[in-house]
Design a protein around this motif. Sequence first.
Motif, short mmCIF file in Angstrom:
data_model
loop_
_atom_site.label_atom_id
_atom_site.label_comp_id
_atom_site.label_asym_id
_atom_site.label_seq_id
_atom_site.Cartn_x
_atom_site.Cartn_y
_atom_site.Cartn_z
N CYS A 96 14.35 53.96 49.02
CA CYS A 96 15.27 54.54 48.04
C CYS A 96 15.29 53.65 46.80
O CYS A 96 15.57 52.46 46.88
N CYS A 99 19.36 52.50 46.19
CA CYS A 99 20.08 51.53 47.02
C CYS A 99 19.16 50.64 47.84
O CYS A 99 19.62 49.69 48.47
N CYS A 138 17.57 58.43 48.54
CA CYS A 138 18.07 58.84 49.85
C CYS A 138 19.23 59.83 49.66
O CYS A 138 19.76 59.96 48.55
N CYS A 141 22.46 58.60 48.03
CA CYS A 141 22.41 58.32 46.60
C CYS A 141 22.29 59.59 45.77
O CYS A 141 22.72 59.63 44.62
#
Length: 143
Positions: A96, A99, A138, A141
């Motif tokens: 991701c 994050c 992801c 997010c």
Amino acid sequence: MKKADTTKLSTILKEYAYKVTPTRLSILSTFMRVRKPLSAEHILKHVRKTERKADQVTVYRTLTSFEKKGLIKKVNLRTDAAFYELAFDHHHHVVCTSCGRVEDFTDCSISHIIEKVTRTSPYFKTIDDHSIELFGMCTTCVR
Ligand SMILES: [Zn+2]
Ligand SMILES: [Zn+2]
Ligand SMILES: [Zn+2]
């Protein structure tokens, strides 16, 4: 560390022509247990849980040496810090970009790409290894 574990880790170290030392055992044990990309800083923290006085220079030097001998390899997560994983545990990652969450996948059906490259490249006729990292956001997010 359990005795059986220590024996197994010692065998691996010897396979790579290393003398068995507490620091080497501890670093290898961390990689075997955690099974995800780890930065040098992470490793040092883990090692110091069991070996309180573990020396940073020794730990970092061991990582460089492990990498040179092909026991671990760098994983590209598009971060500033270098991340490492066991080289003999072949798999790939989805990362991701927001994050940093990392998920593994093992399917590497890229034989058609390798076939095409080796057929068309004037310089490369064999390919021995590859790494694949996929980047996206992801579900947490994207929300
Ligand atoms: Zn991984
Ligand atoms: Zn995310
Ligand atoms: Zn693969």
